[in-house]
Scaffold this active site. Sequence first.
Site, short mmCIF file in Angstrom:
data_model
loop_
_atom_site.label_atom_id
_atom_site.label_comp_id
_atom_site.label_asym_id
_atom_site.label_seq_id
_atom_site.Cartn_x
_atom_site.Cartn_y
_atom_site.Cartn_z
N HIS A 88 -16.86 19.65 -14.67
CA HIS A 88 -17.01 18.38 -14.17
C HIS A 88 -18.04 17.79 -14.81
O HIS A 88 -19.11 18.27 -14.89
CB HIS A 88 -16.95 18.34 -12.67
CG HIS A 88 -17.25 17.21 -11.86
ND1 HIS A 88 -15.98 16.46 -11.75
CD2 HIS A 88 -18.30 16.26 -11.55
CE1 HIS A 88 -16.59 15.38 -10.95
NE2 HIS A 88 -17.74 15.26 -10.97
N ASP A 132 -13.63 19.57 -6.68
CA ASP A 132 -14.94 19.68 -6.98
C ASP A 132 -15.78 20.21 -6.00
O ASP A 132 -16.88 20.08 -6.02
CB ASP A 132 -15.65 18.53 -7.37
CG ASP A 132 -14.58 17.38 -8.51
OD1 ASP A 132 -14.10 18.17 -9.54
OD2 ASP A 132 -14.51 16.29 -8.39
N GLU A 169 -21.01 19.79 -21.61
CA GLU A 169 -19.79 20.37 -21.20
C GLU A 169 -19.30 21.42 -22.37
O GLU A 169 -18.88 22.47 -21.95
CB GLU A 169 -18.68 19.22 -21.06
CG GLU A 169 -18.90 18.28 -19.97
CD GLU A 169 -17.83 17.55 -19.88
OE1 GLU A 169 -16.64 17.69 -19.91
OE2 GLU A 169 -17.97 16.12 -19.43
N ASN A 224 -13.37 24.89 -13.44
CA ASN A 224 -13.32 23.65 -13.84
C ASN A 224 -14.58 23.09 -14.38
O ASN A 224 -15.61 23.50 -14.03
CB ASN A 224 -12.75 22.65 -12.69
CG ASN A 224 -12.67 21.19 -12.88
OD1 ASN A 224 -11.85 20.99 -13.64
ND2 ASN A 224 -13.32 20.53 -12.10
C1 GRF Z 1 -14.25 15.74 -19.68
O1 GRF Z 1 -15.40 14.84 -19.35
C2 GRF Z 1 -14.14 16.63 -18.28
O2 GRF Z 1 -15.32 16.79 -17.76
C3 GRF Z 1 -13.37 15.37 -17.52
O3 GRF Z 1 -12.60 14.94 -18.39
C4 GRF Z 1 -13.26 14.83 -19.76
C5 GRF Z 1 -12.05 15.66 -20.66
O4 GRF Z 1 -12.44 15.68 -21.94
N1 GRF Z 1 -12.89 15.78 -16.41
P1 GRF Z 1 -11.76 16.52 -22.94
O5 GRF Z 1 -10.18 16.08 -22.75
O6 GRF Z 1 -11.82 17.81 -22.71
O7 GRF Z 1 -12.03 16.02 -24.41
#
Ligand code: GRF
Length: 209
Positions: free
Chosen positions: A109, A150, A179, A107
Amino acid sequence: MLSICVFASGRGSNLQALLDAIAAGRVAARVLLVISNKSAAGALEIARARGIPALHTSDTHFRGEADYCHHLLDLLRAHRCDFIVLAGYLKKVPAEVVQKYKDRIINIHPALLPSFGGKGLYGHHVHEAVLAYGCKVSGATVHLVDLEYDSGAPILQKCVPVYETDDAETLAARVLEAEHEILPQAVQLFAENRVTIRGHRACIAPSPR
Ligand code: GRF
């Protein structure tokens, strides 16, 4: 080569980053299925535009958790997925799926776990909590998925600065870049078979190159 199912609830920018990294040859994997609990999720559109099967399915469509779980496992089996990536997925994955795919679900986060994680800490709530606490850094964590929110072992983390001028939106945008960087990198670590789980630690073997 990993055969991945991506679960996503939202716009799908992390799915996009993963697909781009695969297309660029930076990740040795293929995304064979995308599942969303939201019929209007951008992630489904992104997948369909690339010819990837994209399904809306939700526990509310089933009589109980067991039926839903069997449906998910059937889908994963039918599409021959051996790895799951939660990319902005806001539902808990049923325990039986987590157990069947033990150490093969990750996942992303939007904070440095174990801070600012757990039930209710998702999306803008995370960034608001980081700002309210007055943190000087935040970041992103890719972690294994276990039975709690988490709480699985971190695979990769990346820090970003928090500025005094930040609001939840500007901080979220900075964290999102992190991310997009570490999610494909983490998938590639699994593709190269470089992740070993010891207790709660994910140990990363050095690159063979
Ligand atoms: C990201 O910030 C992820 O970490 C969180 O939700 C957001 C999703 O963004 N849990 P996306 O849908 O990948 O654009």
